[in-house]
Design a protein around this motif. Structure first.
Motif, mmCIF file in Angstrom:
data_model
loop_
_atom_site.group_PDB
_atom_site.id
_atom_site.type_symbol
_atom_site.label_atom_id
_atom_site.label_comp_id
_atom_site.label_asym_id
_atom_site.label_seq_id
_atom_site.Cartn_x
_atom_site.Cartn_y
_atom_site.Cartn_z
ATOM 1 N N GLY A 189 -15.004 27.184 3.281
ATOM 2 C CA GLY A 189 -15.996 28.000 3.969
ATOM 3 C C GLY A 189 -17.027 27.155 4.683
ATOM 4 N N ILE A 190 -17.426 26.045 4.086
ATOM 5 C CA ILE A 190 -18.370 25.133 4.739
ATOM 6 C C ILE A 190 -17.751 24.571 6.013
ATOM 7 C CG2 ILE A 190 -19.562 22.920 4.528
ATOM 8 C CD1 ILE A 190 -20.878 25.160 2.919
ATOM 9 N N ARG A 191 -16.493 24.177 5.939
ATOM 10 C CA ARG A 191 -15.827 23.636 7.129
ATOM 11 C C ARG A 191 -15.657 24.699 8.206
ATOM 12 N NH1 ARG A 191 -12.927 20.816 3.013
ATOM 13 N NH2 ARG A 191 -11.220 22.335 3.073
ATOM 14 N N ALA A 192 -15.455 25.955 7.786
ATOM 15 C CA ALA A 192 -15.348 27.042 8.762
ATOM 16 C C ALA A 192 -16.671 27.244 9.488
ATOM 17 C CB ALA A 192 -14.919 28.333 8.063
ATOM 18 N N ALA A 193 -17.776 27.173 8.755
ATOM 19 C CA ALA A 193 -19.092 27.296 9.385
ATOM 20 C C ALA A 193 -19.298 26.186 10.414
ATOM 21 C CB ALA A 193 -20.185 27.247 8.326
ATOM 22 N N GLN A 194 -18.953 24.970 10.042
ATOM 23 C CA GLN A 194 -19.071 23.844 10.968
ATOM 24 C C GLN A 194 -18.244 24.081 12.221
ATOM 25 O OE1 GLN A 194 -17.917 20.339 8.664
ATOM 26 N NE2 GLN A 194 -20.010 19.588 8.917
ATOM 27 N N ALA A 195 -17.007 24.518 12.030
ATOM 28 C CA ALA A 195 -16.109 24.732 13.170
ATOM 29 C C ALA A 195 -16.629 25.817 14.095
ATOM 30 C CB ALA A 195 -14.710 25.102 12.664
ATOM 31 N N GLY A 196 -17.407 26.758 13.541
ATOM 32 C CA GLY A 196 -17.959 27.834 14.350
ATOM 33 C C GLY A 196 -19.313 27.503 14.954
ATOM 34 N N ALA A 199 -24.895 26.711 11.002
ATOM 35 C CA ALA A 199 -25.467 25.947 9.903
ATOM 36 C C ALA A 199 -24.831 26.428 8.601
ATOM 37 C CB ALA A 199 -26.978 26.133 9.847
ATOM 38 N N SER A 200 -24.858 25.587 7.575
ATOM 39 C CA SER A 200 -24.208 25.971 6.318
ATOM 40 C C SER A 200 -25.054 25.590 5.121
ATOM 41 C CB SER A 200 -22.825 25.317 6.213
ATOM 42 O OG SER A 200 -22.931 23.903 6.280
ATOM 43 N N LEU A 201 -25.093 26.514 4.164
ATOM 44 C CA LEU A 201 -25.775 26.314 2.891
ATOM 45 C C LEU A 201 -24.733 26.399 1.788
ATOM 46 C CD1 LEU A 201 -28.350 26.179 1.087
ATOM 47 C CD2 LEU A 201 -28.400 28.679 1.186
ATOM 48 N N GLY A 202 -24.561 25.320 1.038
ATOM 49 C CA GLY A 202 -23.614 25.322 -0.061
ATOM 50 C C GLY A 202 -24.303 25.685 -1.360
ATOM 51 N N ILE A 203 -23.760 26.664 -2.077
ATOM 52 C CA ILE A 203 -24.302 27.035 -3.378
ATOM 53 C C ILE A 203 -23.347 26.486 -4.447
ATOM 54 C CG2 ILE A 203 -23.335 29.372 -3.019
ATOM 55 C CD1 ILE A 203 -26.222 28.379 -5.431
ATOM 56 N N ALA A 204 -23.843 25.518 -5.202
ATOM 57 C CA ALA A 204 -23.016 24.822 -6.192
ATOM 58 C C ALA A 204 -23.293 25.402 -7.573
ATOM 59 C CB ALA A 204 -23.309 23.329 -6.152
ATOM 60 N N ARG A 205 -22.565 26.441 -7.928
ATOM 61 C CA ARG A 205 -22.758 27.082 -9.229
ATOM 62 C C ARG A 205 -21.889 26.441 -10.312
ATOM 63 N NH1 ARG A 205 -25.786 31.533 -8.159
ATOM 64 N NH2 ARG A 205 -25.444 32.706 -6.230
ATOM 65 N N LEU A 206 -20.959 25.584 -9.905
ATOM 66 C CA LEU A 206 -19.978 25.046 -10.845
ATOM 67 C C LEU A 206 -20.060 23.525 -10.963
ATOM 68 C CD1 LEU A 206 -16.978 27.248 -9.650
ATOM 69 C CD2 LEU A 206 -18.397 27.612 -11.672
ATOM 70 N N GLY A 207 -21.224 22.970 -10.657
ATOM 71 C CA GLY A 207 -21.357 21.523 -10.720
ATOM 72 C C GLY A 207 -20.584 20.804 -9.628
#
Length: 248
Positions: A189-196, A199-207
């Motif tokens: 999903g982060i790479r999809a945001a970049q390709a579009g 801006a992208s915000l990553g939520i790291a809930r799993l370490g």
């Protein structure tokens, strides 16, 4: 220099939310693992494996990717049956109300609306609508009602990391891609945001902060309460102060 940056040079007027892992604590990982029996060894389907190779992808693509990575020489032939079995597990878990909304995500959605930003749902999952319709907020509204639009589960030529679904989300609220922030928990999903061009915000809930940073997230947080919403209008993507982030 790491890809995690403190600011993006653009005004941000819309926020696009993935659903599973961002807005909803959903048992998709559990469903994929349960469905693997008879196709591959479920022990290899770890959380790290799920996040790196399956999360964020359309069901059939995720099924094939998982089987290929787990050594199934006939992954292409088995993918449809594996995906169908996984869907049966998810249908059961939806009926059992095994999906729970993340409180920080609800707070963020409400705060963004109050700040005048458009908010859109854009999940590859075709289960998103069924899940959101069953989730009722304390005031009686459904979780879906918080959002201006929902393009989840739309048929697009290619899934994430292709940006088509996110570009569609921007179009339905008439906001240029450059003014959109995507909130994602998966590298695809982060790479999809970049390709579009978003801006992208990553939520790291799993370490999994390192995975999201490596994918190119502009900012990575462990709680959505950390996002400085007031700064978005001036084009700054950053965290709030420690004191502010702990305010109710």
């Amino acid at each position: 220099m790491p890809p995690n940056r403190d600011a993006v040079p653009r005004m941000l007027t819309a926020v696009i939310f993935d659903v599973d892992g961002v807005l909803v604590d959903s048992p998709h990982e559990q469903a994929w693992r349960e469905a693997l029996a008879g196709f591959a060894d479920p022990a290899g389907f770890t959380t790290a494996f799920y996040q790196a190779h399956v999360a964020g992808k359309p069901r059939l693509e995720g099924a094939r990717a998982a089987l290929e990575r787990l050594g199934d020489a006939e992954a292409a032939a088995h993918a449809a049956a594996f995906a169908e079995r996984k869907q049966a597990v998810i249908d059961r878990l939806i009926a059992e109300d095994r999906f729970v909304a993340f409180p920080d995500a609800i707070r963020l959605a409400v705060a963004l609306r109050d700040a005048g930003l458009r908010i859109v749902l854009a999940s590859s999952s075709k289960n998103a609508d069924a899940v959101l319709a069953r989730m009722v907020l304390p005031d009686g509204r459904t979780l879906r009602s918080l959002f201006d639009a929902d393009v989840s589960g739309r048929d697009v030529p290619r899934g994430k990391p292709d940006p088509t679904l996110f570009l569609l989300a921007a179009k339905v609220v008439n906001v240029p891609p450059a003014e959109c922030l995507v909130v994602e928990d998966a590298p695809a999903g982060i790479r999809a945001a970049q390709a579009g061009g978003m801006a992208s915000l990553g939520i790291a809930r799993l370490g999994d902060e390192a995975l999201l940073r490596a994918a190119g997230a502009d900012l990575v947080v462990t709680s959505l309460d950390q996002l400085d919403i007031a700064a978005l209008g001036s084009g700054s993507l950053r965290t709030r102060s420690v004191e502010a982030a702990h305010e109710p």
